[in-house]
Design an enzyme around this catalytic site. Structure first.
Site, PDB file in Angstrom:
ATOM      1  N   VAL A   1      35.537  48.383  81.356  1.00 24.51           N
ATOM      2  CA  VAL A   1      35.933  49.266  80.253  1.00 24.51           C
ATOM      3  C   VAL A   1      37.399  49.614  80.439  1.00 24.51           C
ATOM      4  CG1 VAL A   1      35.570  51.512  79.169  1.00 24.51           C
ATOM      5  CG2 VAL A   1      33.618  50.246  80.129  1.00 24.51           C
TER       6      VAL A   1
ATOM      7  N   VAL B   1      41.406  50.496  78.216  1.00 22.45           N
ATOM      8  CA  VAL B   1      42.228  50.590  77.004  1.00 22.45           C
ATOM      9  C   VAL B   1      43.674  50.375  77.441  1.00 22.45           C
ATOM     10  CG1 VAL B   1      43.038  52.198  75.205  1.00 22.45           C
ATOM     11  CG2 VAL B   1      40.607  52.131  75.826  1.00 22.45           C
TER      12      VAL B   1
ATOM     13  N   PHE C   1      29.184  47.215  89.876  1.00 18.43           N
ATOM     14  CA  PHE C   1      29.181  46.082  88.959  1.00 18.43           C
ATOM     15  C   PHE C   1      30.246  46.269  87.892  1.00 18.43           C
ATOM     16  CE2 PHE C   1      25.651  49.012  87.905  1.00 18.43           C
ATOM     17  CZ  PHE C   1      25.988  49.413  86.625  1.00 18.43           C
TER      18      PHE C   1
ATOM     19  N   ARG D   1      44.271  57.404  74.381  1.00 19.76           N
ATOM     20  CA  ARG D   1      44.008  58.701  73.720  1.00 19.76           C
ATOM     21  C   ARG D   1      44.186  58.664  72.203  1.00 19.76           C
ATOM     22  NH1 ARG D   1      43.053  58.266  78.189  1.00 19.76           N
ATOM     23  NH2 ARG D   1      43.331  59.733  79.906  1.00 19.76           N
ATOM     24  N   ARG D   2      43.679  57.583  71.637  1.00 19.28           N
ATOM     25  CA  ARG D   2      43.655  57.516  70.169  1.00 19.28           C
ATOM     26  C   ARG D   2      42.254  57.180  69.683  1.00 19.28           C
ATOM     27  NH1 ARG D   2      49.081  53.804  69.323  1.00 19.28           N
ATOM     28  NH2 ARG D   2      50.226  54.790  71.022  1.00 19.28           N
ATOM     29  N   GLY D   3      41.292  57.317  70.593  1.00 18.02           N
ATOM     30  CA  GLY D   3      39.911  57.105  70.176  1.00 18.02           C
ATOM     31  C   GLY D   3      39.389  55.688  70.383  1.00 18.02           C
ATOM     32  N   VAL D   4      40.154  54.848  71.102  1.00 15.79           N
ATOM     33  CA  VAL D   4      39.699  53.463  71.292  1.00 15.79           C
ATOM     34  C   VAL D   4      38.453  53.433  72.178  1.00 15.79           C
ATOM     35  CG1 VAL D   4      40.300  51.190  72.212  1.00 15.79           C
ATOM     36  CG2 VAL D   4      42.008  52.497  70.926  1.00 15.79           C
ATOM     37  N   LEU D   5      38.492  54.171  73.278  1.00 17.77           N
ATOM     38  CA  LEU D   5      37.299  54.196  74.151  1.00 17.77           C
ATOM     39  C   LEU D   5      36.076  54.712  73.382  1.00 17.77           C
ATOM     40  CD1 LEU D   5      35.862  54.083  76.928  1.00 17.77           C
ATOM     41  CD2 LEU D   5      36.543  56.465  77.239  1.00 17.77           C
TER      42      LEU D   5
ATOM     43  N   GLU E   1      36.515  57.416  86.870  1.00 20.89           N
ATOM     44  CA  GLU E   1      36.778  58.847  87.024  1.00 20.89           C
ATOM     45  C   GLU E   1      35.554  59.598  86.490  1.00 20.89           C
ATOM     46  OE1 GLU E   1      40.999  60.176  86.038  1.00 20.89           O
ATOM     47  OE2 GLU E   1      40.809  58.321  84.891  1.00 20.89           O
TER      48      GLU E   1
ATOM     49  N   TYR F   1      32.701  59.820  81.224  1.00 18.76           N
ATOM     50  CA  TYR F   1      31.519  59.320  80.519  1.00 18.76           C
ATOM     51  C   TYR F   1      30.448  60.355  80.154  1.00 18.76           C
ATOM     52  CZ  TYR F   1      33.470  54.765  81.493  1.00 18.76           C
ATOM     53  OH  TYR F   1      34.303  53.681  81.521  1.00 18.76           O
TER      54      TYR F   1
HETATM   55  C1  LIG Z   1      39.775  55.877  80.499  1.00 15.47           C
HETATM   56  C2  LIG Z   1      40.243  55.130  79.271  1.00 15.47           C
HETATM   57  C3  LIG Z   1      39.302  53.966  79.019  1.00 15.47           C
HETATM   58  C4  LIG Z   1      40.205  56.097  78.078  1.00 15.47           C
HETATM   59  O1  LIG Z   1      40.491  55.390  76.874  1.00 15.47           O
HETATM   60  P1  LIG Z   1      41.101  56.152  75.579  1.00 15.47           P
HETATM   61  O2  LIG Z   1      41.076  55.200  74.459  1.00 15.47           O
HETATM   62  O3  LIG Z   1      42.389  56.778  75.948  1.00 15.47           O
HETATM   63  O4  LIG Z   1      40.017  57.296  75.336  1.00 15.47           O
HETATM   64  P2  LIG Z   1      39.708  58.019  73.920  1.00 15.47           P
HETATM   65  O5  LIG Z   1      41.005  58.296  73.217  1.00 15.47           O
HETATM   66  O6  LIG Z   1      38.694  57.281  73.145  1.00 15.47           O
HETATM   67  O7  LIG Z   1      39.086  59.371  74.444  1.00 15.47           O
HETATM   68  C5  LIG Z   1      37.748  59.730  74.251  1.00 15.47           C
HETATM   69  C6  LIG Z   1      37.541  61.057  74.945  1.00 15.47           C
HETATM   70  O8  LIG Z   1      37.591  60.864  76.363  1.00 15.47           O
HETATM   71  C7  LIG Z   1      38.605  61.699  76.940  1.00 15.47           C
HETATM   72  N1  LIG Z   1      39.177  60.933  78.049  1.00 15.47           N
HETATM   73  C8  LIG Z   1      39.623  59.689  78.008  1.00 15.47           C
HETATM   74  N2  LIG Z   1      40.053  59.315  79.210  1.00 15.47           N
HETATM   75  C9  LIG Z   1      39.858  60.337  80.031  1.00 15.47           C
HETATM   76  C10 LIG Z   1      40.123  60.538  81.406  1.00 15.47           C
HETATM   77  N3  LIG Z   1      40.654  59.587  82.184  1.00 15.47           N
HETATM   78  N4  LIG Z   1      39.812  61.738  81.934  1.00 15.47           N
HETATM   79  C11 LIG Z   1      39.264  62.719  81.155  1.00 15.47           C
HETATM   80  N5  LIG Z   1      38.997  62.562  79.840  1.00 15.47           N
HETATM   81  C12 LIG Z   1      39.298  61.384  79.292  1.00 15.47           C
HETATM   82  C13 LIG Z   1      39.564  61.968  75.812  1.00 15.47           C
HETATM   83  O9  LIG Z   1      40.300  63.127  76.060  1.00 15.47           O
HETATM   84  C14 LIG Z   1      38.628  62.085  74.633  1.00 15.47           C
HETATM   85  O10 LIG Z   1      38.009  63.360  74.695  1.00 15.47           O
HETATM   86  P3  LIG Z   1      37.332  64.060  73.415  1.00 15.47           P
HETATM   87  O11 LIG Z   1      36.131  63.222  73.074  1.00 15.47           O
HETATM   88  O12 LIG Z   1      36.969  65.393  73.909  1.00 15.47           O
HETATM   89  O13 LIG Z   1      38.362  64.049  72.350  1.00 15.47           O
HETATM   90  C15 LIG Z   1      41.694  54.593  79.417  1.00 15.47           C
HETATM   91  O14 LIG Z   1      42.563  55.657  79.684  1.00 15.47           O
HETATM   92  C16 LIG Z   1      41.839  53.577  80.523  1.00 15.47           C
HETATM   93  O15 LIG Z   1      41.723  52.393  80.280  1.00 15.47           O
HETATM   94  N6  LIG Z   1      42.081  54.059  81.768  1.00 15.47           N
HETATM   95  C17 LIG Z   1      42.328  53.218  82.899  1.00 15.47           C
HETATM   96  C18 LIG Z   1      41.149  52.335  83.244  1.00 15.47           C
HETATM   97  C19 LIG Z   1      39.855  53.088  83.409  1.00 15.47           C
HETATM   98  O16 LIG Z   1      39.780  54.123  84.061  1.00 15.47           O
HETATM   99  N7  LIG Z   1      38.792  52.552  82.817  1.00 15.47           N
HETATM  100  C20 LIG Z   1      37.444  53.048  82.962  1.00 15.47           C
HETATM  101  C21 LIG Z   1      36.741  52.133  83.901  1.00 15.47           C
HETATM  102  S1  LIG Z   1      35.158  52.749  84.394  1.00 15.47           S
END
Ligand SMILES: CC(C)(COP(=O)(O)OP(=O)(O)OC[C@H]1O[C@@H](n2cnc3c(N)ncnc32)[C@H](O)[C@@H]1OP(=O)(O)O)[C@@H](O)C(=O)NCCC(=O)NCCS
Length: 404
Positions: free
Chosen positions: A81, A83, A404, A89-93, A118, A122
């Site tokens: 997973v 982004v 995994f 932080r634009r809602g992609v996750l 982190e 989730y």
């Molecule tokens: C973690 C990650 C996937 C988040 O993607 P993103 O597109 O920025 O997340 P979104 O904009 O869809 O955020 C969805 C929600 O999760 C929260 N969120 C996202 N990343 C977060 C983080 N690292 N810590 C805490 N909250 C987080 C956002 O604030 C948002 O909160 P809301 O629902 O209250 O508004 C991205 O920052 C990333 O790729 N990080 C590095 C790799 C990683 O850690 N991947 C996960 C592997 S398990």
């Protein structure tokens, strides 16, 4: 910003989607590596997010069965997973999680599970911390057992090809005993266990495979690496245990007896061990394990009814949960668990909790009492927490020995 989410259609798209997380690991996405990975996840289980014609995020889900107390359930094994930092932080996750959980729901997979980079990410999507695990770093001089014993079986080295043939059956035997372990396909064994590329060794030597046999049957195995080192003429080497799994208590004792007794090392390190690992009671000085515990597997009940009905319980009582599930509203409402079966009910609820909390309690690794004490569940009927804990507890802490 607008973006679309859909599954990938070829190796190019798959590689870009995997690179969304791969870049944070410093990955070089070679064609061979990506193809092997695509074979394991498959294109139809890899979602990508597109913005202005480019992939900016990805999320995959292995198809496997997860062992649950007394059973085995189809599970989306969520992985890779990520982004792109240009689009965070634009809602992609959120959009990827939406598509992935809808997909698992449509496929009839009652569970989803993952390892979190982190702990903060989730929970909002209904994943609960379901198992704890930790690392040990045991100095060679403290490897004595508290009770003397003579090993009852023998240990021998296996070539990787032999390991690939002989060990999946042992793994399966172990998996039937521990909730939280995922099924490994032949491809998984080949690519994730047997293949041993330099980049996965982290400065240590190649994998060594050993089998423990008793009465002509392999009851346990270990895979480990030597990481040699010297200081002032003495060894500072580490024995790094990648995996040590045993199908019987005797095998577990003898296997660890072997690993800890290996000469010419300063320490044994092992990772992802459950908090009730046998070593805590086998060793004379368990404090010396320097166990460092953190979160292990996170579990999400994709479909509360089939998930609750899909495991066994330790008792016969009944309990009614009032489940709050904003992200997967099809789970919302009251569920009665009775005689091992869950069904919708209009009856009075005993415990109110979120899908995330139910995910934490599901494998028996986190108690409802602990959830209530930390504001994650509410007891609505006196004695309901004790009753639910009596049902959900199992004879050991859930354990997923591999990320995994
Ligand atoms: C973690 C990650 C996937 C988040 O993607 P993103 O597109 O920025 O997340 P979104 O904009 O869809 O955020 C969805 C929600 O999760 C929260 N969120 C996202 N990343 C977060 C983080 N690292 N810590 C805490 N909250 C987080 C956002 O604030 C948002 O909160 P809301 O629902 O209250 O508004 C991205 O920052 C990333 O790729 N990080 C590095 C790799 C990683 O850690 N991947 C996960 C592997 S398990």
């Amino acid at each position: 910003m607008s973006f679309d989410v859909r599954t990938v259609k070829d190796l190019d798209e798959f590689s870009s989607a995997v690179f969304a997380i791969g870049q944070y690991f410093g990955m070089t996405p070679t064609e061979e590596r990506m193809q092997a990975f695509l074979d394991q996840i498959t294109a139809e289980r890899m979602h990508a997010a597109w913005s202005d014609g480019s992939i900016v995020g990805g999320a995959g889900a292995f198809k496997f069965d997860l062992s649950v107390p007394g059973g085995d359930l189809a599970t989306a094994g969520v992985s890779v997973v990520g982004v792109y930092p240009t689009h965070r932080r634009r809602g992609v996750l959120r959009a990827l999680m939406r598509a992935q959980l809808d997909d698992a729901h449509e496929r009839g997979e009652p569970l989803a599970a993952l390892w979190a980079s982190e702990e903060t990410i989730y929970g909002r999507f209904g994943y609960g911390l379901a198992a704890f695990c930790g690392d040990i770093n045991l100095a060679h001089e403290y490897t004595a057992f508290s009770q003397q014993f003579e090993p009852e079986g023998t240990i021998r080295f296996l070539e990787p090809e032999e390991a690939q043939k002989a060990l999946p059956a042992v793994y399966e035997r172990v998996r039937q005993q521990w909730a939280g372990m995922f099924s490994r396909s032949d491809l998984w064994w080949e690519h994730r266990e047997i293949r041993d590329p330099e980049e996965r060794r982290e400065g240590a030597g190649p994998k060594r495979w050993v089998a423990y046999e008793r009465d002509g049957t392999i009851d346990a195995y270990a895979v480990y690496r030597h990481k040699p080192g010297f200081e002032a003429g003495s060894t500072t080497a580490e024995l790094r245990v990648v995996e040590a799994l045993a199908a019987t208590p005797t095998a577990e004792r003898d296997l660890w007896g072997y690993l800890l007794s290996i000469d010419w090392k300063a320490a044994v390190r092992a990772f992802l061990l459950p908090p009730d690992h046998a070593l805590f009671l086998l060793l004379a000085t368990p404090r010396r394990l320097r166990y460092r515990m953190g979160d292990g597997l996170w579990v999400r009940l994709v479909d509360v009814g089939p998930a609750l009905s899909g495991r066994e319980y330790a008792g016969d009582g009944a309990v009614v949960f009032d489940v709050h599930d904003e992200f997967c509203p099809w789970n919302e409402g009251r569920w009665k668990l009775e005689g091992g079966e869950a069904s919708r009910t209009d009856g009075e609820a005993d415990i109110a909790l979120s899908a995330q909390s139910l995910g934490s309690a599901y494998l028996g690794g986190v108690s409802f009492a602990a959830l209530a004490r930390t504001g994650r569940a509410e007891e609505l009927t006196d004695g309901a927490l004790m009753r639910a804990d009596g049902l959900f507890r199992w004879d050991r802490h859930p354990w997923c020995p591999e990320i995994f």
